[in-house]
Design a protein around this motif. Structure first.
Motif, PDB file in Angstrom:
ATOM      1  N   GLU A 118       0.838  -1.209   0.000  1.00 35.88           N
ATOM      2  CA  GLU A 118       0.000   0.000   0.000  1.00 35.88           C
ATOM      3  C   GLU A 118       0.874   1.261   0.000  1.00 35.88           C
ATOM      4  N   VAL A 119       1.995   1.205   0.725  1.00 30.97           N
ATOM      5  CA  VAL A 119       2.946   2.334   0.721  1.00 30.97           C
ATOM      6  C   VAL A 119       3.450   2.564  -0.706  1.00 30.97           C
ATOM      7  N   ARG A 120       3.775   1.471  -1.394  1.00 31.51           N
ATOM      8  CA  ARG A 120       4.249   1.588  -2.784  1.00 31.51           C
ATOM      9  C   ARG A 120       3.186   2.235  -3.671  1.00 31.51           C
ATOM     10  N   LYS A 121       1.939   1.860  -3.445  1.00 28.81           N
ATOM     11  CA  LYS A 121       0.834   2.402  -4.248  1.00 28.81           C
ATOM     12  C   LYS A 121       0.684   3.909  -3.984  1.00 28.81           C
ATOM     13  N   VAL A 122       0.743   4.276  -2.718  1.00 30.20           N
ATOM     14  CA  VAL A 122       0.537   5.678  -2.318  1.00 30.20           C
ATOM     15  C   VAL A 122       1.691   6.567  -2.799  1.00 30.20           C
ATOM     16  N   THR A 123       2.924   6.029  -2.703  1.00 32.06           N
ATOM     17  CA  THR A 123       4.102   6.865  -3.013  1.00 32.06           C
ATOM     18  C   THR A 123       4.602   6.666  -4.444  1.00 32.06           C
ATOM     19  N   GLY A 124       4.134   5.615  -5.093  1.00 30.50           N
ATOM     20  CA  GLY A 124       4.618   5.335  -6.449  1.00 30.50           C
ATOM     21  C   GLY A 124       6.076   4.914  -6.494  1.00 30.50           C
ATOM     22  N   ILE A 125       6.635   4.543  -5.344  1.00 27.20           N
ATOM     23  CA  ILE A 125       8.055   4.175  -5.312  1.00 27.20           C
ATOM     24  C   ILE A 125       8.193   2.655  -5.444  1.00 27.20           C
ATOM     25  N   GLU A 126       8.859   2.230  -6.524  1.00 29.63           N
ATOM     26  CA  GLU A 126       9.154   0.807  -6.732  1.00 29.63           C
ATOM     27  C   GLU A 126      10.588   0.553  -6.263  1.00 29.63           C
ATOM     28  N   GLY A 127      10.999  -0.704  -6.299  1.00 26.27           N
ATOM     29  CA  GLY A 127      12.401  -1.000  -5.983  1.00 26.27           C
ATOM     30  C   GLY A 127      12.669  -1.015  -4.491  1.00 26.27           C
ATOM     31  N   GLU A 128      13.947  -1.094  -4.162  1.00 28.33           N
ATOM     32  CA  GLU A 128      14.357  -1.309  -2.765  1.00 28.33           C
ATOM     33  C   GLU A 128      14.639  -0.015  -2.010  1.00 28.33           C
ATOM     34  N   VAL A 129      14.773   1.107  -2.747  1.00 29.38           N
ATOM     35  CA  VAL A 129      15.216   2.355  -2.105  1.00 29.38           C
ATOM     36  C   VAL A 129      14.045   3.335  -1.986  1.00 29.38           C
ATOM     37  N   PHE A 130      13.830   3.814  -0.766  1.00 27.56           N
ATOM     38  CA  PHE A 130      12.764   4.781  -0.510  1.00 27.56           C
ATOM     39  C   PHE A 130      13.387   6.183  -0.437  1.00 27.56           C
ATOM     40  N   ASN A 131      12.980   7.043  -1.349  1.00 26.52           N
ATOM     41  CA  ASN A 131      13.475   8.425  -1.387  1.00 26.52           C
ATOM     42  C   ASN A 131      12.450   9.327  -0.685  1.00 26.52           C
ATOM     43  N   HIS A 132      12.836   9.877   0.450  1.00 29.11           N
ATOM     44  CA  HIS A 132      11.907  10.659   1.278  1.00 29.11           C
ATOM     45  C   HIS A 132      11.367  11.882   0.532  1.00 29.11           C
ATOM     46  N   SER A 133      12.236  12.601  -0.166  1.00 31.01           N
ATOM     47  CA  SER A 133      11.795  13.812  -0.880  1.00 31.01           C
ATOM     48  C   SER A 133      10.806  13.458  -1.990  1.00 31.01           C
ATOM     49  N   LEU A 134      11.087  12.377  -2.725  1.00 26.74           N
ATOM     50  CA  LEU A 134      10.191  11.957  -3.802  1.00 26.74           C
ATOM     51  C   LEU A 134       8.820  11.586  -3.240  1.00 26.74           C
ATOM     52  N   ALA A 135       8.817  10.848  -2.112  1.00 29.19           N
ATOM     53  CA  ALA A 135       7.538  10.484  -1.483  1.00 29.19           C
ATOM     54  C   ALA A 135       6.780  11.738  -1.041  1.00 29.19           C
ATOM     55  N   ALA A 136       7.512  12.705  -0.486  1.00 31.55           N
ATOM     56  CA  ALA A 136       6.871  13.958  -0.041  1.00 31.55           C
ATOM     57  C   ALA A 136       6.267  14.703  -1.233  1.00 31.55           C
ATOM     58  N   LEU A 137       6.962  14.683  -2.376  1.00 34.17           N
ATOM     59  CA  LEU A 137       6.455  15.359  -3.584  1.00 34.17           C
ATOM     60  C   LEU A 137       5.195  14.666  -4.113  1.00 34.17           C
ATOM     61  N   ARG A 138       5.052  13.375  -3.820  1.00 36.02           N
ATOM     62  CA  ARG A 138       3.873  12.645  -4.312  1.00 36.02           C
ATOM     63  C   ARG A 138       2.726  12.624  -3.299  1.00 36.02           C
TER      64      ARG A 138
END
Length: 553
Positions: free
Chosen positions: A244-264
């Motif tokens: 669900e986190v992946r769906k909400v943030t659109g972040i795939e792969g193993e690395v979570f980018n905080h700024s990218l998640a904040a922008l989304r």
């Protein structure tokens, strides 16, 4: 009734201006509010502190949430050979009030107690503010240590800190019984708050409706990334499952980018200068699903930073009083220099100051890299120069500490060059009061905004700068500042640094020194131009108004 969205014991001590009635909360890892309240490291904190003061002056319906760091950032001292030494000392603040609010947040699946302390707005002239701590008896040693040090060098503890700021801040608002219309993340440190809100509503739209995000840096190190699974195991996402986190943030792969998640997860984001807006949009343009990125140029609270005598002279346009007050302030600064270094500076000599966080891209040592040219500048008896460096490297950035110590060694035999320790609000103020030239030489496009030059200009110091950050919106070379011409973008890093170094020496020899010593009246006219033109735009009253008009609207 004040119109404050906060419950009675914590309400705003003023009538809310109807223009700023929308309820907003501002999350920041650091705030530089007063010298005695040591919960900040540098520019991000200086900016946040100015925001809190101006928001109060403009009677905004905003509150701040930060962290109560037991040891602050660190105390900067000297070792036996005058090298930089790092000290961690416990701090105590009798002016903070216990809210009586305690709650638990999960960190690595383990419930950690968080206590909220309150800073009433009338103590330092800010909006009402809350500070979170885990350093309480209910917690074990590991949990207590979460809020010990700002920007702890243990990456796992840093994650725990971000959970306390974000998720803990959201829990605090629940305890207070409020749900502000705007949740403002000053950098992505408080991002876990967005997952707390998502947990409650299970709707991305509900999160985006509330959240806005200020991105402060194009630097890789400033846009933090962590292993996705590690964050999940740490309870960073609360009870939200990873898919669900992946769906909400659109972040795939193993690395979570905080700024990218904040922008989304926000409905709008802002960079902190016009140039930084361009750089940020370019930096993120290949990432789908991000919110629009605009800009609100950083500013500083003029009322807090301006020396009254200097400001009075500016208002009167009185060059003689201005020059005499500046000389007096230089003498005061030079007492600090003498006390720290045993060097006696002369208030009638042109004084250059480089003072800010020690970081590689800011190039603190740039002008010493050609030692022959440096010696020639500081040994010039006809047009003498004094130079002061100050700033705090990250306490575990050994490269930056090495640069600091290299400057101490390089300058130890020059009676007119000093490196100071203890760069906090009070020393920063003294340096701005006492500088004639405020030197700023970051690698161009790497300084998102930079704000120290604004408060220097408010106090009669002239900016000598590379063309970067806020300077691009202020400077007119030879009219209110001196600009090192931009280097060709195709140059190698070494050639670019050489270009900027030569640009500094050329500006000194051809413009700064001839004007200061050859045409004092022309110098003070330049100073007045700088002081008259830095305000009101670079006063944070404009900035906080713009946040309501452009970002919170």
């Amino acid at each position: 009734m004040s119109g404050s969205f906060l419950p009675k014991p914590f309400a705003h001590p003023y009538e809310i201006d109807p223009k700023f009635s929308k309820s907003a909360v501002y999350f920041s890892c650091e705030f530089a509010i007063d010298q005695i309240f040591k919960i900040y490291s540098g520019g991000l904190g200086f900016l946040a502190g100015s925001h809190m003061r101006s928001a109060a002056a403009m009677r905004q319906n905003l509150c701040g949430i930060g962290m109560l760091w037991t040891y602050g950032y660190y105390d900067q001292a000297r070792g036996e050979e005058r090298e930089m030494a790092v000290q961690f000392r416990k701090k105590q603040y009798a002016f903070l009030q216990d809210t009586g609010i305690k709650f638990q947040v999960p960190v690595h699946g383990h419930p950690v107690w968080v206590k909220a302390m309150f800073l009433p707005g009338d103590v330092f002239g800010t909006v009402p503010m809350f500070f979170l701590t885990t350093d309480i008896d209910e917690n074990d040693g590991l949990s207590r240590a979460i809020t010990h040090r700002l920007y702890d060098n243990d990456p796992l503890r840093r994650i725990a800190q971000y959970i306390v700021l974000g998720s803990g801040g959201a829990r605090l608002l629940e305890e207070l019984g409020v749900d502000p219309e705007v949740w403002h993340l000053n950098e992505a440190h408080g991002l876990s708050a967005a997952f707390r809100v998502y947990e409650k509503h299970r709707s991305s739209d509900e999160v985006k409706k509330r959240f806005v995000f200020t991105t402060h840096t194009p630097e890789e190190a400033g846009n933090e990334k962590h292993d996705f699974k590690l964050l999940h195991d740490f309870s960073f996402f609360g009870s939200v499952p990873m898919d669900e986190v992946r769906k909400v943030t659109g972040i795939e792969g193993e690395v979570f980018n905080h700024s990218l998640a904040a922008l989304r997860m926000s409905h709008i984001s802002n960079a902190v200068s016009k140039l930084h807006g361009d750089v940020s949009r370019k930096m993120w343009e290949s990432f789908p699903g991000i919110c629009p990125i605009t800009h609100v140029t950083n500013a500083q609270n003029a009322k807090f930073w301006k020396d009254r005598g200097i400001e009075g002279s500016r208002v009167e346009g009185d060059i003689n009083t201005l020059a005499s007050r500046k000389r007096e302030l230089k003498s005061r600064l030079f007492q600090t220099v003498a006390n720290q270094t045993g060097k006696l500076f002369n208030p009638d000599v042109l004084t250059i100051v480089w003072a800010r966080r020690f970081a590689g891209y800011k190039r603190p040592d740039l002008i010493t890299r050609d030692i022959r040219m440096f010696r020639s500048l500081v040994n010039n008896n006809d047009k003498p120069v004094q130079i002061i460096w100050a700033g705090k490297p990250f306490p575990f950035d050994f490269g930056a500490i090495e640069t600091f110590n290299h400057l101490v060694q390089t300058t130890k035999d020059f009676p007119n060059v000093a490196v100071l320790v203890g760069y906090e609000l009070e020393l920063s103020r003294q340096l701005k009061y006492g500088a004639d030239i405020w030197l700023n030489n970051p690698i161009v496009t790497r300084e998102a905004s930079g704000t120290s030059g604004m408060t220097a200009a408010m106090n009669g110091a002239i900016n000598l700068s590379t063309y970067d950050g806020w300077v691009c919106e202020f400077s007119k070379d030879g009219h209110n500042s001196f600009i090192i011409p931009p280097a060709d973008l195709s140059l190698t890093p070494e050639a670019r640094d050489r270009h900027d170094l030569l640009g500094f020496y050329e500006a000194m020899e051809q413009k700064v020194l001839p004007l200061y010593y050859g045409d004092p009246e022309g110098w003070w006219k330049l100073v007045l131009n700088s002081m008259n033109e830095v305000v009101p735009f670079f006063d944070s009253d404009r900035m906080v108004t713009e946040y309501y008009e452009k970002i919170y609207a």
